[in-house]
Write a protein that holds these residues in place. Sequence first.
Motif, PDB file in Angstrom:
ATOM      1  N   THR A   1      -0.952   5.100  -1.338  1.00 46.66           N
ATOM      2  CA  THR A   1      -2.369   5.069  -1.007  1.00 46.66           C
ATOM      3  C   THR A   1      -2.731   6.178  -0.033  1.00 46.66           C
ATOM      4  O   THR A   1      -1.886   6.662   0.731  1.00 46.66           O
ATOM      5  N   ARG A   2      -3.978   6.600  -0.045  1.00 46.81           N
ATOM      6  CA  ARG A   2      -4.446   7.599   0.905  1.00 46.81           C
ATOM      7  C   ARG A   2      -4.692   6.935   2.257  1.00 46.81           C
ATOM      8  O   ARG A   2      -5.213   5.826   2.334  1.00 46.81           O
TER       9      ARG A   2
ATOM     10  N   ARG B   1       0.831  -1.201   0.000  1.00 49.82           N
ATOM     11  CA  ARG B   1       0.000   0.000   0.000  1.00 49.82           C
ATOM     12  C   ARG B   1       0.866   1.253   0.000  1.00 49.82           C
ATOM     13  O   ARG B   1       0.551   2.243  -0.656  1.00 49.82           O
TER      14      ARG B   1
ATOM     15  N   SER C   1      -6.921   7.695   4.329  1.00 46.10           N
ATOM     16  CA  SER C   1      -8.361   7.526   4.527  1.00 46.10           C
ATOM     17  C   SER C   1      -8.863   6.230   3.907  1.00 46.10           C
ATOM     18  O   SER C   1      -9.943   5.741   4.264  1.00 46.10           O
ATOM     19  N   ASP C   2      -8.102   5.654   2.976  1.00 44.47           N
ATOM     20  CA  ASP C   2      -8.441   4.347   2.408  1.00 44.47           C
ATOM     21  C   ASP C   2      -7.693   3.221   3.126  1.00 44.47           C
ATOM     22  O   ASP C   2      -8.259   2.155   3.396  1.00 44.47           O
TER      23      ASP C   2
END
Length: 343
Positions: free
Chosen positions: A27-28, A22, A30-31
């Motif tokens: 990746t964010r 990730r 929040s995800d």
Amino acid sequence: QPRGRRRESRRRPDIADWLMRRALRQTRLSDAIPALGRKLAAAGLPVARINVGGFMLHPVLGALDLTWDAQSEGAARSQTRTRRALGSEAFKNAPFYYLFSRDLPELRHRLSDPEARTRFPLFERLHEEGLTDYLALYVGFEKPLAAPLDDGVEGTECAMCSFATRDPEGFSEDDLARLRALALPIALVIKTAIADNFAQALLDTYLGRLSGRNVLTGHVQKGDGRLIDCVLWYSDLRGSTALSSELEIERYFSTINDYFDCTAEAVLDHGGEVLKFIGDGVMAIFPIDGETRNAEAMGRAAAETARDALARGHALNLRRARERLDPIAFGIGLHAGRVMHGN
């Protein structure tokens, strides 16, 4: 260890490997953090709350803070703390600051213990929400902060993650060991996310949101560009050459910054994008795109921005008059049409 338990361990999902991948995907948070919560639950870890955070290199914002709660339908609550907020008593009386200021790798407390709940106001709040056990993990990046905090505390860029459970018995020793093993992979995800946020903020500041997104998506070669419809917005300070020769350097820069507060800040407040500062000129656009940002709406926004900037200039000159400073003046030009937008 019994043979059955060894086979069970081999079947456990490699969450650390998943986190590393990730991080490579930028990746964010929040995800990533809600997804991590679901993976931990599937792996038999009774984690009901995850909080992550780290310092940000940003002119206004100081730290990123994100919380996931299993009872909040899987969503994550994210907020950024200003540099000013980092000097507050509330921040100093939190586990993150405690670990950071002492360079401690972890903090663990059973929230069912009344004495432990007196350590931090957060612990009492978590206990009231039904949480029973708390583990915080801190990872320093061995890179000094660009500037010490307002209270003079120095330290390194870092990341912190904390886990809490509602299990009546709290975390087992096996649970704690498995969570501790995730400290470095989670720190890498946080570091990547903060670096990505910083790159976006930097490009937004110096190029505008539209141009910044284009750069981040790879439109950086000479000749990269596309035709867009927009309202061009340009302002210029009158008599700036004379001001630069008549005023002391500190007062001149203060005057220029006051002028930028009137013009560039007005553009940002009305949804425009400041593309560049050309000396004391401000070049901005109001991109025309879709139904909500149609030509009429953007033309109105640009005109209202001009009126707002001039009103701010008038208020500024009233203040300058009280301080026995000469007034400043600036002109604003608007034009709507199609332009080549790119490198």
